[in-house]
Design a protein around this motif. Structure first.
Motif: not given
Length: 202
Positions: A181, A131-132, A127-128, A185
């Motif tokens: 995704k 998103e980043q 996830r990091y 989540r």
């Protein structure tokens, strides 16, 4: 990566923190284990070499590294060193296409294996990365004998792309779709990015 050197990722049962100097001695002891060397396809380093490696990873723009802490042990002991149970990494695999990364997870402390710590740490990293870091494709390379790890990534919807009998290794990949995704989540019960209060001890 410098981008992750001042933050920590907090999950439900694990906390991911940047790999710092204070972690090196315990990490070095882990990597003296022949079993872990075999599982991670690693060569043993001297303690001095391990300190040099830690510093190079800190500034490497292609490698994102975190130490995995057990959240409950951290709360109980108040010590990152005592709470260390493994590490997790993302490597950018293509200098031109910086949206592809290879993931790695190692739970070094045997008593924490089979407790979903590796599962959670890897999902937090994915996830990091999305998103980043803007990642769109993940791959993992796993020894053919490491069936638990292969099974874990298959449950994460990774599919086998290549298999090497020479290197005794299988490669699995997963593309970051909207559906995946959403699955990610749904399978992460807690996700929080916080400032790393020990960032000065790099």
């Amino acid at each position: 990566m410098k981008i992750n050197s001042t933050i920590r990722i907090i999950g439900e049962c694990v906390v991911l923190v940047p790999y710092k100097k204070l972690h090196v001695e315990k990490y070095h002891r882990w990597m003296m284990s022949p079993d872990l060397q075999a599982l991670t396809a690693s060569e043993p380093l001297s303690l001095e070499e391990e300190y040099e490696m830690q510093q190079s990873w800190l500034i490497d723009n292609d490698k994102c590294t975190f130490i995995v802490l057990d959240k409950y042990l951290l709360a109980e002991k108040g010590s990152e060193i005592e709470a260390m149970i493994g590490d997790t990494n993302l490597f950018l695999v293509d200098q031109e296409d910086r949206t592809r990364a290879e993931g790695e997870i190692m739970i070094a402390e045997p008593q924490f294996r089979g407790q979903k710590r590796g599962w959670e740490a890897m999902l937090l990293m994915f996830r990091y990365g999305i998103e980043q870091l803007g990642l769109k494709t993940y791959q993992v390379k796993i020894g053919l004998s490491n069936t638990p790890s292969i099974g874990m990534f298959q449950k994460m919807h990774f599919e086998e792309t290549t298999r090497s009998d020479v290197f005794q290794e299988v490669t699995l990949e997963c593309s970051v779709s909207e559906k995946w995704k959403e699955w990610l989540r749904e399978n992460i019960k807690h996700y929080e990015i916080a400032s790393d209060e020990m960032r000065n001890e790099c």
